[in-house]
Design a protein around this motif. Sequence first.
Motif, short mmCIF file in Angstrom:
data_model
loop_
_atom_site.label_atom_id
_atom_site.label_comp_id
_atom_site.label_asym_id
_atom_site.label_seq_id
_atom_site.Cartn_x
_atom_site.Cartn_y
_atom_site.Cartn_z
N HIS A 1 -7.09 4.78 7.13
CA HIS A 1 -6.30 5.57 6.19
C HIS A 1 -4.84 5.66 6.64
N LEU A 2 -4.00 6.14 5.72
CA LEU A 2 -2.58 6.37 5.97
C LEU A 2 -2.30 7.87 5.90
N LYS A 3 -1.32 8.31 6.68
CA LYS A 3 -0.76 9.64 6.48
C LYS A 3 0.70 9.44 6.10
N ILE A 4 1.03 9.84 4.89
CA ILE A 4 2.37 9.57 4.37
C ILE A 4 3.12 10.89 4.19
N THR A 5 4.35 10.92 4.72
CA THR A 5 5.19 12.12 4.61
C THR A 5 6.32 11.83 3.62
N PHE A 6 6.38 12.64 2.56
CA PHE A 6 7.46 12.53 1.59
C PHE A 6 8.49 13.64 1.78
N ASP A 7 8.05 14.81 2.20
CA ASP A 7 8.92 15.99 2.28
C ASP A 7 9.84 15.89 3.49
N ALA B 1 0.83 -1.21 0.00
CA ALA B 1 0.00 0.00 0.00
C ALA B 1 0.86 1.26 0.00
N VAL B 2 1.90 1.25 0.82
CA VAL B 2 2.78 2.43 0.88
C VAL B 2 3.55 2.59 -0.43
N GLY B 3 4.01 1.46 -1.00
CA GLY B 3 4.73 1.53 -2.27
C GLY B 3 3.87 2.13 -3.37
N VAL B 4 2.62 1.66 -3.46
CA VAL B 4 1.71 2.19 -4.49
C VAL B 4 1.41 3.66 -4.23
N ALA C 1 -7.19 2.44 -1.33
CA ALA C 1 -7.16 3.28 -2.52
C ALA C 1 -6.10 2.83 -3.50
N GLU C 2 -5.05 2.15 -2.97
CA GLU C 2 -3.99 1.69 -3.84
C GLU C 2 -4.42 0.57 -4.77
N GLU C 3 -5.59 -0.04 -4.48
CA GLU C 3 -6.07 -1.12 -5.35
C GLU C 3 -6.48 -0.58 -6.71
N SER C 4 -6.81 0.71 -6.76
CA SER C 4 -7.24 1.31 -8.02
C SER C 4 -6.16 2.23 -8.54
N PRO C 5 -5.49 1.86 -9.65
CA PRO C 5 -4.40 2.70 -10.17
C PRO C 5 -4.88 4.04 -10.68
N GLU C 6 -6.18 4.20 -10.83
CA GLU C 6 -6.69 5.47 -11.35
C GLU C 6 -7.03 6.45 -10.24
N SER C 7 -6.79 6.07 -8.96
CA SER C 7 -7.20 6.95 -7.86
C SER C 7 -5.97 7.59 -7.23
N PRO C 8 -5.59 8.77 -7.68
CA PRO C 8 -4.39 9.41 -7.16
C PRO C 8 -4.59 10.12 -5.85
N GLY C 9 -5.78 10.01 -5.24
CA GLY C 9 -6.01 10.71 -3.98
C GLY C 9 -6.55 12.10 -4.21
N ASP C 10 -6.75 12.83 -3.15
CA ASP C 10 -7.33 14.17 -3.24
C ASP C 10 -6.38 15.12 -3.94
N SER C 11 -6.84 15.83 -4.95
CA SER C 11 -5.96 16.67 -5.75
C SER C 11 -5.42 17.85 -4.96
N SER C 12 -6.18 18.36 -4.01
CA SER C 12 -5.68 19.49 -3.22
C SER C 12 -4.50 19.06 -2.37
N GLU C 13 -4.57 17.84 -1.84
CA GLU C 13 -3.45 17.35 -1.04
C GLU C 13 -2.22 17.17 -1.90
N SER C 14 -2.39 16.67 -3.13
CA SER C 14 -1.26 16.47 -4.03
C SER C 14 -0.59 17.80 -4.35
N SER C 15 -1.37 18.83 -4.66
CA SER C 15 -0.78 20.12 -4.98
C SER C 15 -0.12 20.73 -3.75
N ASP C 16 -0.66 20.44 -2.56
CA ASP C 16 -0.05 20.94 -1.33
C ASP C 16 1.36 20.37 -1.17
N PHE C 17 1.50 19.10 -1.51
CA PHE C 17 2.83 18.50 -1.46
C PHE C 17 3.77 19.16 -2.45
N GLU C 18 3.30 19.38 -3.67
CA GLU C 18 4.15 19.98 -4.70
C GLU C 18 4.61 21.37 -4.28
#
Length: 527
Positions: A468-474, A335-338, A488-505
Amino acid sequence: MRKKSNLNAATRAVIYARYSSANQRDCSIEQQVAKCRELAARLGLTVIDVYEDRAISGKTDRRPNFQRMMKDADLRQFDVVLAWKSNRMGRNMLQAMTNEERLRDNGIRTVYAEEDFDDTAAGRFALRNMMNVNQFYSENMAEDITRGLMDNAAKCLSNGSLPLGYKPGDDRHVVLDEAEAAIVQEIFTRVSCYEPFIDIARDLNRRGIKTKKGSEWGRSSFHTICRNERYRGIYIYRDVRIEGGMPRIVSDELFYKVQEVLKVKKNPQGRRKRSGYEEYLLTGKLFCGHCGSPMTGIAGTSKTGAMHYYYTCQKRRTDHSCDKKAVRRDQIERAVGVAIQQQLLTDENIQMMADKLMEYNARTETKYRLQGLQDQLNANKTATANILKAIEMGIITDATKARLLELEKEQGQLLVKIDEAKAEMVPISRNDFVKLLYIYKEGEPTDKKYLAALFDNFLVRVDLYDDHLKITFDPTGGRQPIDMPIGAEESPESPGDSSESSDFEASSQDAEKFVLALHNCTKILER
């Protein structure tokens, strides 16, 4: 029964010489030996050995060559000890008297080149008075030195050696050593991200970066650094503590975060392998979402004899104070790898990381690694020049010759390292690095070796909740971790919440040290 000493019958003599430090105004080892040899010639004695202790205080008997001389005295290997002054035998009167008495019990006489005392009751009385004077001088000097050091501390002046990242300024105030300070900041950042000490040490050694003492890094090199409050800008000397008394290197937030890491992380040196070939890849990076404790690996056997592997909360395991249920190892690792593939290794983030790494290689790596090696070379040249000056003045000993050869060898090694560093500074091409990131993006999350590399290079921390997981990359902790529902990792089309993704970027774009976590990626290109 005590043997009587007779100087006239003595033919075998040894010389003992001691010098406290290069800064002390005292007679040098060479001068002491020369004066003792003159005395031996006048008395008709044959000098058979010289015992020297350099840069060692006479306040202690833990002097290697002094101890060797006393052992030889017990074996009756000489008849007379020649020394420059009585304070060479110990500045403490009782200590010196004890040492002389031990020599006298072996039939050995002690004679001083600068203090002529007869071996009579009156002579020995005069010698004891001289020892009293020496002890008073030593204690008074120690008080003066202590007073001076405390006065320096009140003014935040440098008192002796300084930790990595600092150097004495022209006015003796503590100032930053920019190259070393950058290394300290890097160490704190990487430790705060739960990176294993052994991995940090290996990377620093690979880059040619040395400790403050000029040695290589080991897994035990970081404890003192990570607990040193001077890096918060606090001047500390004995019981003197002055806030803002020296330049700050790390923020309070980062410093205290590292203290928590040191408390929580019971095994900071790296992942431990379990029985057989089983390994728990998230050890040190997976934490319980209920209580915050580390989650560690356990194994059990089912009724059918099959082995099952889990991560369990450390508090639940030790004192049953947490209700977090154990999770299957393979499930959570996949799950973490995906999640890393979907949330971090997006096309946009790969381009951003490539840009950041190129900037870092061009600016930081080149500047600090080469500068550190050049500083070592300059120090080597200064030491070599000092020894050559001593030789020109006629101070030629086995020790000076050996030191000169050692410095010449070290200079050659440093020149080779500088050449190698310059060669390595040809940066990896941007296209190659992007290709490498796509290798990580497209790997198979059931492959253990792939997951281990993925976690080592990109993952900082995972907090595991029930749903759920809370994953820290930064690695800088600049933004909140990303939430990802379990499953959520079972579905390759589900990248998670878009606002959270942009927050990371956004957090990564303003965190230059993020690229420190990516240096190990380049090792794949070297294979």
